[in-house]
Design a protein around this motif. Structure first.
Motif, PDB file in Angstrom:
ATOM      1  N   ILE A 128       3.488  -3.075  -6.778  1.00 21.02           N
ATOM      2  CA  ILE A 128       2.822  -4.377  -6.740  1.00 21.02           C
ATOM      3  C   ILE A 128       3.439  -5.368  -7.725  1.00 21.02           C
ATOM      4  O   ILE A 128       4.136  -4.982  -8.667  1.00 21.02           O
ATOM      5  CB  ILE A 128       1.322  -4.241  -7.069  1.00 21.02           C
ATOM      6  N   ILE A 129       3.171  -6.628  -7.464  1.00 24.40           N
ATOM      7  CA  ILE A 129       3.383  -7.685  -8.448  1.00 24.40           C
ATOM      8  C   ILE A 129       2.011  -7.981  -9.039  1.00 24.40           C
ATOM      9  O   ILE A 129       1.026  -8.101  -8.300  1.00 24.40           O
ATOM     10  CB  ILE A 129       3.914  -8.971  -7.785  1.00 24.40           C
ATOM     11  N   MET A 130       1.967  -8.107 -10.342  1.00 22.30           N
ATOM     12  CA  MET A 130       0.676  -8.371 -10.974  1.00 22.30           C
ATOM     13  C   MET A 130       0.851  -9.403 -12.085  1.00 22.30           C
ATOM     14  O   MET A 130       1.744  -9.268 -12.932  1.00 22.30           O
ATOM     15  CB  MET A 130       0.095  -7.078 -11.544  1.00 22.30           C
ATOM     16  N   ALA A 131       0.030 -10.411 -12.038  1.00 17.61           N
ATOM     17  CA  ALA A 131       0.018 -11.419 -13.094  1.00 17.61           C
ATOM     18  C   ALA A 131      -1.149 -11.139 -14.014  1.00 17.61           C
ATOM     19  O   ALA A 131      -2.281 -10.934 -13.553  1.00 17.61           O
ATOM     20  CB  ALA A 131      -0.114 -12.806 -12.481  1.00 17.61           C
ATOM     21  N   THR A 132      -0.859 -11.119 -15.306  1.00 11.18           N
ATOM     22  CA  THR A 132      -1.901 -10.835 -16.296  1.00 11.18           C
ATOM     23  C   THR A 132      -1.914 -11.955 -17.338  1.00 11.18           C
ATOM     24  O   THR A 132      -0.858 -12.493 -17.688  1.00 11.18           O
ATOM     25  CB  THR A 132      -1.616  -9.494 -17.007  1.00 11.18           C
ATOM     26  N   ILE A 153       2.176  -2.861   5.371  1.00 16.22           N
ATOM     27  CA  ILE A 153       0.761  -2.795   5.005  1.00 16.22           C
ATOM     28  C   ILE A 153       0.666  -3.105   3.516  1.00 16.22           C
ATOM     29  O   ILE A 153       1.255  -2.413   2.688  1.00 16.22           O
ATOM     30  CB  ILE A 153       0.162  -1.422   5.332  1.00 16.22           C
ATOM     31  N   MET A 154      -0.038  -4.155   3.225  1.00 18.48           N
ATOM     32  CA  MET A 154      -0.063  -4.704   1.881  1.00 18.48           C
ATOM     33  C   MET A 154      -1.451  -4.518   1.251  1.00 18.48           C
ATOM     34  O   MET A 154      -2.412  -4.146   1.933  1.00 18.48           O
ATOM     35  CB  MET A 154       0.289  -6.203   1.904  1.00 18.48           C
ATOM     36  N   GLN A 155      -1.546  -4.814  -0.019  1.00 19.20           N
ATOM     37  CA  GLN A 155      -2.839  -4.807  -0.689  1.00 19.20           C
ATOM     38  C   GLN A 155      -2.878  -5.945  -1.703  1.00 19.20           C
ATOM     39  O   GLN A 155      -1.837  -6.422  -2.158  1.00 19.20           O
ATOM     40  CB  GLN A 155      -3.099  -3.474  -1.379  1.00 19.20           C
ATOM     41  N   TRP A 156      -4.063  -6.374  -1.993  1.00 21.80           N
ATOM     42  CA  TRP A 156      -4.229  -7.391  -3.036  1.00 21.80           C
ATOM     43  C   TRP A 156      -5.467  -7.048  -3.848  1.00 21.80           C
ATOM     44  O   TRP A 156      -6.347  -6.297  -3.393  1.00 21.80           O
ATOM     45  CB  TRP A 156      -4.364  -8.798  -2.429  1.00 21.80           C
ATOM     46  N   ALA A 157      -5.532  -7.617  -5.027  1.00 19.39           N
ATOM     47  CA  ALA A 157      -6.723  -7.451  -5.858  1.00 19.39           C
ATOM     48  C   ALA A 157      -6.723  -8.530  -6.929  1.00 19.39           C
ATOM     49  O   ALA A 157      -5.673  -9.100  -7.253  1.00 19.39           O
ATOM     50  CB  ALA A 157      -6.749  -6.070  -6.516  1.00 19.39           C
ATOM     51  N   ALA A 158      -7.879  -8.811  -7.438  1.00 18.25           N
ATOM     52  CA  ALA A 158      -8.004  -9.791  -8.513  1.00 18.25           C
ATOM     53  C   ALA A 158      -9.277  -9.516  -9.282  1.00 18.25           C
ATOM     54  O   ALA A 158     -10.210  -8.890  -8.766  1.00 18.25           O
ATOM     55  CB  ALA A 158      -8.026 -11.217  -7.949  1.00 18.25           C
ATOM     56  N   ASN A 159      -9.298  -9.966 -10.509  1.00 11.14           N
ATOM     57  CA  ASN A 159     -10.502  -9.871 -11.337  1.00 11.14           C
ATOM     58  C   ASN A 159     -10.802 -11.258 -11.879  1.00 11.14           C
ATOM     59  O   ASN A 159     -10.002 -11.820 -12.622  1.00 11.14           O
ATOM     60  CB  ASN A 159     -10.273  -8.875 -12.484  1.00 11.14           C
ATOM     61  N   PRO A 160     -11.948 -11.823 -11.540  1.00 16.48           N
ATOM     62  CA  PRO A 160     -12.278 -13.162 -11.999  1.00 16.48           C
ATOM     63  C   PRO A 160     -13.224 -13.181 -13.190  1.00 16.48           C
ATOM     64  O   PRO A 160     -13.727 -14.238 -13.562  1.00 16.48           O
ATOM     65  CB  PRO A 160     -12.994 -13.732 -10.770  1.00 16.48           C
ATOM     66  N   VAL A 161     -13.476 -12.018 -13.772  1.00 18.42           N
ATOM     67  CA  VAL A 161     -14.564 -11.917 -14.748  1.00 18.42           C
ATOM     68  C   VAL A 161     -14.091 -11.710 -16.182  1.00 18.42           C
ATOM     69  O   VAL A 161     -14.589 -12.318 -17.112  1.00 18.42           O
ATOM     70  CB  VAL A 161     -15.528 -10.771 -14.359  1.00 18.42           C
ATOM     71  N   ASP A 162     -13.113 -10.817 -16.366  1.00 18.36           N
ATOM     72  CA  ASP A 162     -12.732 -10.456 -17.734  1.00 18.36           C
ATOM     73  C   ASP A 162     -11.228 -10.256 -17.824  1.00 18.36           C
ATOM     74  O   ASP A 162     -10.513 -10.363 -16.817  1.00 18.36           O
ATOM     75  CB  ASP A 162     -13.473  -9.180 -18.157  1.00 18.36           C
ATOM     76  N   LEU A 170       0.866  -1.179   0.000  1.00 18.03           N
ATOM     77  CA  LEU A 170       0.000   0.000   0.000  1.00 18.03           C
ATOM     78  C   LEU A 170       0.903   1.229   0.000  1.00 18.03           C
ATOM     79  O   LEU A 170       1.977   1.229   0.606  1.00 18.03           O
ATOM     80  CB  LEU A 170      -0.874  -0.003   1.261  1.00 18.03           C
ATOM     81  N   ASN A 171       0.489   2.268  -0.674  1.00 16.59           N
ATOM     82  CA  ASN A 171       1.217   3.535  -0.658  1.00 16.59           C
ATOM     83  C   ASN A 171       0.840   4.278   0.616  1.00 16.59           C
ATOM     84  O   ASN A 171      -0.320   4.644   0.813  1.00 16.59           O
ATOM     85  CB  ASN A 171       0.831   4.354  -1.894  1.00 16.59           C
ATOM     86  N   LEU A 172       1.829   4.491   1.477  1.00 18.65           N
ATOM     87  CA  LEU A 172       1.537   5.083   2.782  1.00 18.65           C
ATOM     88  C   LEU A 172       1.642   6.604   2.788  1.00 18.65           C
ATOM     89  O   LEU A 172       1.526   7.218   3.855  1.00 18.65           O
ATOM     90  CB  LEU A 172       2.488   4.492   3.833  1.00 18.65           C
ATOM     91  N   ALA A 173       1.871   7.195   1.636  1.00 16.91           N
ATOM     92  CA  ALA A 173       1.916   8.666   1.592  1.00 16.91           C
ATOM     93  C   ALA A 173       0.589   9.234   2.076  1.00 16.91           C
ATOM     94  O   ALA A 173      -0.478   8.684   1.794  1.00 16.91           O
ATOM     95  CB  ALA A 173       2.198   9.131   0.163  1.00 16.91           C
ATOM     96  N   GLU A 174       0.673  10.323   2.807  1.00 18.78           N
ATOM     97  CA  GLU A 174      -0.521  10.889   3.430  1.00 18.78           C
ATOM     98  C   GLU A 174      -1.589  11.256   2.406  1.00 18.78           C
ATOM     99  O   GLU A 174      -2.778  11.131   2.656  1.00 18.78           O
ATOM    100  CB  GLU A 174      -0.133  12.131   4.235  1.00 18.78           C
ATOM    101  N   ASP A 175      -1.124  11.711   1.250  1.00 19.15           N
ATOM    102  CA  ASP A 175      -2.086  12.166   0.248  1.00 19.15           C
ATOM    103  C   ASP A 175      -2.385  11.098  -0.799  1.00 19.15           C
ATOM    104  O   ASP A 175      -2.933  11.400  -1.858  1.00 19.15           O
ATOM    105  CB  ASP A 175      -1.573  13.435  -0.437  1.00 19.15           C
ATOM    106  N   ALA A 176      -2.020   9.872  -0.513  1.00 11.27           N
ATOM    107  CA  ALA A 176      -2.258   8.803  -1.485  1.00 11.27           C
ATOM    108  C   ALA A 176      -3.753   8.607  -1.692  1.00 11.27           C
ATOM    109  O   ALA A 176      -4.533   8.619  -0.739  1.00 11.27           O
ATOM    110  CB  ALA A 176      -1.623   7.508  -1.014  1.00 11.27           C
ATOM    111  N   ARG A 177      -4.122   8.413  -2.929  1.00 11.53           N
ATOM    112  CA  ARG A 177      -5.540   8.268  -3.244  1.00 11.53           C
ATOM    113  C   ARG A 177      -6.014   6.855  -2.955  1.00 11.53           C
ATOM    114  O   ARG A 177      -5.242   5.911  -2.904  1.00 11.53           O
ATOM    115  CB  ARG A 177      -5.798   8.612  -4.710  1.00 11.53           C
TER     116      ARG A 177
END
Lengths: 179, 525
Positions: B351-355, B432-441, B335-342
């Motif tokens: 991140i690492i991202m598999a496409t 502090i980490m983050q994850w995400a995935a898309n199972p649809v498209d 996660l981007n811990l900058a105070e103004d991070a969106r």
């Protein structure tokens, strides 16, 4: 919390039945900005909003001077803008004339659209000196308000509060709806 | 006279399609007409309004300047109807108040969502009926006021009215007062009406993604599009035209497209076969490999697990993110811990991202080309633009691997790392980490609810969804022993855990975690 000092002078003013006569004066519950921001366990906010629906936040740093400086120049600025497209003038049935300048804040970067005041008017220049900071301050306080209310609501609300027509997106919490 | 006189349910003076409407008003009343209120009793339709108590300012008619030698004072004339049905003049005694007053929106979409138990119902919010009655004063005085009204999101759907709040506002703005259906957009059939206002066009903008998007922000003008014999439309990257009420990746463009918005084409095997992609099958899939610790990332909207083993000597983490969904993409990182991070730190994260296709050949219009095979890279999510089209160029390669089960039900991402791009793993501390995935498209456009950010103390196995500052101790706080709450490799917690030095835990941590996960409802990769 009610202030029970009856405003007899006002109430005795001769006014037709349709006009408002106060039964008494009312001082909204006041909550300091520090308390609003604090992750406290009390329910001051929700108590006030459940009772009367109104609460006053005080002690926002710099807010008093900022708002007063700005509001002091507002009328002069609006008068300078009379007959310009970017100001609105309305007249109420009791003869009150209202001048307005409006804007909108939308989510995302640059969301606070600028007020379209007359930049050549010295009064408007004075009005706008602290305008950006003022709006940011209000925006920040609004966000704290929404987050605090969300926390005080706790698990009382079912989720989501709202969703889009297709159900793809949800607005789960009070703060989701506000931001 | 005021156009479309505000009646009982006052939406806003200037309806500009945005969620927060701001007004500065200056009132002057020189006549002695006391026959009616200046503004009749009404309840605002918005969720609430934040306003500064009105002040009386002095004004030098000769110079046109404010008379600053005459201090401003609080204005009288603002009334509310109390919960006891009495009329009270509001006394704003403080000089620095910012007042929050609830509108009819709380009746429409907050109070209706209260649980039916006594405790929950006691938290019902009250919309405050209010009125303004001004007294006549000299021409050198003016009553000045500022207010910010928060309206429901334009894309949110009102089941009662069977249209979105944006549609309601548009309808109200464009419809003669007498033709507005009674009760439209209000909690009560006794309430209705608003005043008209501007539209996007007058601002040099178009209605797009439930807001007025300024053309200049996209290097466009109406004239430019006209000269090209195009129209200005709100489109998505596939040049499909939105009415402006769609959520997602939409922006103004000069185009002649008339194609309506359609969902992304799905993965050919989507959706999962429920007969095959069972919970038991996922349990078997996710348990592959040996790891010391586990954090269950499952919420009511997604099903995933994160496993890891720290290696203090090497300064690395061996990790596995297992996701109960097909492979549109899967991503894990900081996660981007900058105070103004969106978006709570999603933007700017490394991140690492598999496409399922080469990201360098990515097209927001055509998605990922699966014929180019699976690619795994490091990325930095754009600090402002969330959509993948803003940051699809990798910043580095990754040795991570992707595993997809034989039935194309589930996806996992395995890796052993000491850093991602420029951010180091703090093996002996917390990240502090983050994850995400898309199972649809395969367009990498969205992740819907398949995402979270979470806190991990790598060596101890302590972990929870969210960040420490998200959690507060409420009156529902209870103490829960570390033994029953901490995560470890042998247990799968039913709820995220708070594992700081404090032993205080909230009983509704899961709910809170989900709440915070939901804060950025339009977050998307």
């Amino acid at each position: 919390m009610f202030k029970l000092s009856v405003v007899l002078a006002f109430a005795n003013m001769a006014m037709p039945a349709s006009a408002h006569i106060a039964d008494f004066s009312f001082a909204p519950e006041r909550l300091s900005f520090d308390d609003l921001k604090a992750h406290a366990t009390d329910t001051l906010l929700i108590d006030a909003l459940s009772k009367e629906g109104i609460v006053s936040i005080t002690g926002i740093p710099g807010f008093k001077d900022m708002s007063r400086n700005l509001l002091a120049h507002l009328h002069s600025c609006l008068v300078d803008m009379d007959n310009q497209e970017n100001s609105f003038t309305s007249e109420y049935s009791d003869g009150t004339v209202r001048r307005t300048i409006a804007s909108v804040t939308i989510p995302g970067p640059g969301g606070a659209r600028p007020f379209d005041y007359d930049e050549e008017s010295l009064n408007c220049q004075d009005f706008s000196k602290d305008l950006t900071l003022f709006r940011k301050t209000v925006d920040s306080a609004t966000e704290f308000f929404a987050e605090r209310l969300t926390l005080e609501m706790g698990s009382a609300l079912t989720r989501p509060l709202m969703n889009t027509k297709d159900g793809e997106y949800t607005f789960d919490e009070f703060s989701d709806v506000v931001r | 006279m005021i156009h479309k006189l505000t009646l009982l349910c006052n939406l806003a003076f200037s309806n500009r399609n945005g969620e927060h409407l701001e007004h500065f008003h200056s009132y002057q009343k020189m006549s002695e007409n006391d026959s009616s209120d200046t503004i009749e009793v009404h309840t605002d339709q918005g969720l609430f309004i934040a306003f500064t108590p009105a002040l009386i300012s002095s004004y030098d008619e000769g110079t046109g300047k404010p008379d600053l030698s005459n201090p401003m004072k609080e204005s009288e004339g603002f009334f509310i109807e109390t919960s006891e049905g009495k009329t009270a003049m509001v006394d704003f005694s403080s000089e620095d108040d910012l007042v929050f007053m609830l509108g009819d929106g709380v009746n429409q979409y907050v109070n209706t969502k209260l649980n039916k138990d006594k405790h929950s119902l006691s938290k019902a919010l009250r919309a405050t009926p209010h009125a303004v009655k001004l007294q006549a004063h000299g021409k050198h005085l003016a009553r000045v006021w500022y207010g910010l009204m928060v309206l429901p999101p334009t894309s949110a759907y009102s089941e009662a009215d069977e249209m979105t709040y944006g549609e309601i506002r548009n309808l109200l703005t464009r419809t003669k007062n007498e033709d507005i259906p009674v009760g439209l957009g209000c909690s009560s059939t006794q309430m209705r009406a608003l005043e008209g206002g501007d539209d996007c066009f007058e601002q040099g903008a178009v209605q797009c993604w439930h807001r007025c998007m300024l053309l200049e922000d996209y290097g466009l003008t109406f004239d430019m599009c006209t000269e090209e014999n195009h129209a200005v439309k709100c489109v998505n990257p596939r040049d499909q035209v939105s009415t402006g009420e769609n959520h997602g990746d939409f922006f103004p463009k000069c185009t002649d497209s008339v194609e309506e918005v359609t969902p992304y084409p799905t993965i050919p095997s989507y959706p999962q076969d429920p007969e095959v992609c069972t919970a038991e099958a996922f349990d078997e899939f996710k348990m592959q490999g040996e790891y010391m610790y586990n954090l269950n990332l499952t919420t009511d909207r997604t099903n995933a697990d994160f496993y890891w083993t720290p290696n203090k000597d090497a300064g690395t983490i061996k990790g596995r993110l297992a996701f109960n969904g097909q492979f549109g993409y899967i991503a894990f990182g900081f996660l981007n811990l900058a105070e103004d991070a969106r978006h709570k730190g999603m933007n700017g994260g490394h991140i690492i991202m598999a496409t399922p296709g080469d990201p360098d050949l990515y097209s927001a219009k055509f998605g990922l080309d699966v014929s180019t095979g699976t690619h795994i890279n490091e990325f930095m999510i754009d600090e402002n633009g969330s959509s993948f089209r803003h940051w699809y160029t990798p910043v580095g390669e990754s040795d991570a691997t992707v595993t997809i089960d034989d039935n194309e039900c589930f996806t996992s991402l395995e890796f052993e790392i000491n850093k991602i791009y420029l951010t180091d793993i703090d093996v002996e501390g917390t990240n502090i980490m983050q994850w995400a995935a898309n199972p649809v498209d395969r367009f990498a456009g969205y992740h819907s609810r398949n995402r979270a950010y979470f806190t991990v103390e790598w060596m101890t196995g302590k972990a929870f969804i969210g960040r420490e500052e998200d959690f507060v101790v409420s009156d529902e706080t209870v103490a829960v022993s570390d033994e029953t709450e901490e995560t470890d490799g042998g247990k799968e917690p039913e709820a995220p855990t708070e594992t700081s030095g404090s032993s205080k835990l909230t009983t509704s941590i899961m709910g809170l975690a989900i709440a915070f996960l939901s804060l950025s409802h339009v977050m998307r990769f």
